[in-house]
Scaffold this active site. Structure first.
Site, PDB file in Angstrom:
ATOM      1  N   GLU A 113       0.801  -1.227   0.000  1.00 35.33           N
ATOM      2  CA  GLU A 113       0.000   0.000   0.000  1.00 35.33           C
ATOM      3  C   GLU A 113       0.839   1.285   0.000  1.00 35.33           C
ATOM      4  O   GLU A 113       0.758   2.096   0.933  1.00 35.33           O
ATOM      5  CB  GLU A 113      -0.951   0.012   1.191  1.00 35.33           C
ATOM      6  CG  GLU A 113      -1.916  -1.145   1.215  1.00 35.33           C
ATOM      7  CD  GLU A 113      -2.914  -1.098   2.354  1.00 35.33           C
ATOM      8  OE1 GLU A 113      -3.886  -1.872   2.320  1.00 35.33           O
ATOM      9  OE2 GLU A 113      -2.729  -0.265   3.279  1.00 35.33           O
ATOM     10  N   GLU A 137      -5.344  -8.536   0.701  1.00 31.44           N
ATOM     11  CA  GLU A 137      -6.033  -8.167   1.953  1.00 31.44           C
ATOM     12  C   GLU A 137      -7.493  -7.866   1.657  1.00 31.44           C
ATOM     13  O   GLU A 137      -7.819  -7.189   0.695  1.00 31.44           O
ATOM     14  CB  GLU A 137      -5.434  -6.911   2.599  1.00 31.44           C
ATOM     15  CG  GLU A 137      -4.147  -7.095   3.351  1.00 31.44           C
ATOM     16  CD  GLU A 137      -3.702  -5.807   4.021  1.00 31.44           C
ATOM     17  OE1 GLU A 137      -4.574  -4.995   4.413  1.00 31.44           O
ATOM     18  OE2 GLU A 137      -2.485  -5.601   4.147  1.00 31.44           O
TER      19      GLU A 137
END
Length: 453
Positions: free
Chosen positions: A165, A356
């Site tokens: 991320e 995720e």
């Protein structure tokens, strides 16, 4: 069969080093920016920190056993850079390498495929002191670190993720100061975008030069952006935020170019051969996803756009109230499908690893000791249905990693929000499987969504 996932599908859970390991100063590990940030008063809820977290460093065997008991065939975890190369550069710490070697060997003993994330936000503080991701030198430093990882673990691990991320740790680390290192500086932000992209490209090449058989990609947190209102200001802000959140790393890494709205801001940082180095033939895209994001124009924001708070949203636009997780995030399975198909249709139909996805809920322990997290199970059913639909529609989805395996330290939110399928008593550190843990057991056994669970 119609409801079956592919036979070679990876079912797993994901974790992050700082959130679970603890032992922040043990066996030669040095300070990361999160050690510094969490020990700065007022930065984290209740001034909590990850000094102990859930002590995975000492309890990893118990945790891997719990994974094996429900037949998970993969585990995505991140490495603490400060365990392996404590100062970020220079000498390798044998005790840090040994810990991860033992963890990897335990996974392999249980037929669990390790997925290694090289960087999940915990930059060595010594590198931050030299400018962190805003310092161009870090592109070569990260490449050297990546070489050390492959030299030590590439003989046993097949899948590597460079960054987790990057849009999150650059926006929240350099724009709004919400996360470590806590800056509010646009110039540092734009420099960090480009430096992370270059670091990914250089690391990719370095790792492949050592072992061309390993698979490498980057994990991006991506979400459809929709305007909070129909105003022209919010419509423009949505284009801006989509650029910063969704495209600033996906486009250069996977398409070889920066989005048009970003070019002017990063151009001064681009050096000869940078774009060539960034644009590598990645083996996969990692996708983290939780919700779509409603965007609001905000002149007080350095980016002139931000996610809207719940009390600012006209939820009546869709004729009904939105359902939210404990994080205040909307439950929108269609957004998951849309995001996966965006990758399929706009990024060359790549292999997609869903790295995720999950939800936070209160998770109260009942008198009989059980944790009946039925809301989380319902969430998984809906989101997994969206995944299956995307596969049926041609997306090359290869995995699903639930966030997360066990309750942990949730960054600036401390220990309040629980995402795990295993409950952790943060005082005793006792692990207790939740009902969703057993849902996953049946999911893996059937290789299809157990709607009757």
């Amino acid at each position: 069969m119609k409801n079956k996932f592919p036979n070679d599908f990876f079912w797993g859970t994901a974790t992050a080093s700082y959130q679970i390991e603890g032992a922040t100063d043990k066996d030669g590990k040095s300070k990361s920016i999160w050690d510094t940030f969490t020990h700065t008063p007022g930065k984290v809820k209740n001034n909590e920190n990850g000094d102990t977290a859930v002590d995975h460093y000492h309890r990893y065997e118990e945790d891997i056993e719990l994974m094996a008991n429900i037949n998970l065939n993969s585990y995505r975890f991140s490495l603490a850079w400060t365990r392996i190369i404590p100062e970020g550069i220079g000498k390798i710490n044998p005790k840090g390498v040994d810990f991860y070697s033992r963890l990897i060997d335990k996974c392999l003993e249980k037929n669990i495929e390790p997925f290694i994330t090289l960087y999940h936000w915990d930059l060595p503080q010594s590198l931050q002191d030299k400018g962190g991701w805003a310092n161009r030198d870090i592109t070569n430093i990260f490449s050297d670190y990546s070489e050390a990882i492959v030299k030590n673990f590439g003989d046993r691990c097949n899948h590597f993720i460079t960054f987790n991320e990057p849009q999150v740790f650059t926006i929240h680390g350099y724009v709004d100061g919400y996360m470590a290192p806590g800056y509010k500086d646009l110039e540092k932000y734009f420099a960090s975008i480009h430096n992370v992209n270059v670091a990914h490209g250089k690391a990719f090449q370095a790792m492949k030069s050592l072992n061309n058989n390993i698979k490498i990609g980057c994990t991006l947190n991506m979400a459809p952006c929709i305007p909070a209102t129909k105003s022209s200001e919010d419509l423009h802000a949505t284009k801006l935020f989509d650029t910063y959140w969704n495209r600033s790393f996906a486009d250069p890494m996977y398409l070889g170019r920066y989005p048009e709205l970003l070019i002017d801001d990063v151009s001064k940082h681009i050096q000869q051969d940078d774009m060539k180095n960034i644009f590598q033939k990645n083996d996969f895209i990692g996708l983290n996803h939780y919700q779509h994001i409603r965007i609001k124009a905000d002149n007080k924001s350095l980016l002139k756009a931000r996610g809207a708070f719940n009390d600012e949203l006209p939820f009546g636009l869709d004729g009904k109230d939105a359902k939210l997780t404990l994080m205040g995030w909307e439950i929108v399975p269609d957004a998951y499908y849309d995001q996966i198909m965006d990758l399929k249709n706009n990024y060359g139909n790549p292999n997609i690893y869903l790295t995720e996805n999950g939800a936070a809920y209160p998770d109260l322990i009942e008198k009989n000791g059980e944790i009946n997290d039925t809301d989380r199970i319902d969430y998984f059913k809906k989101y997994l249905s969206a995944v299956k639909k995307s596969i049926d529609d041609g997306a090359k989805v290869k995995s699903y990693f639930a966030w997360t395996f066990m309750d942990n330290f949730e960054w600036a939110l401390g220990f309040e929000k629980r995402f795990g399928i295993v409950h952790v008593d943060f005082k005793t550190l006792k692990r207790t499987p939740k009902k969703s843990y057993y849902f996953f057991k049946k999911l893996v056994e059937q290789n299809s969504i157990p709607f009757d669970f």
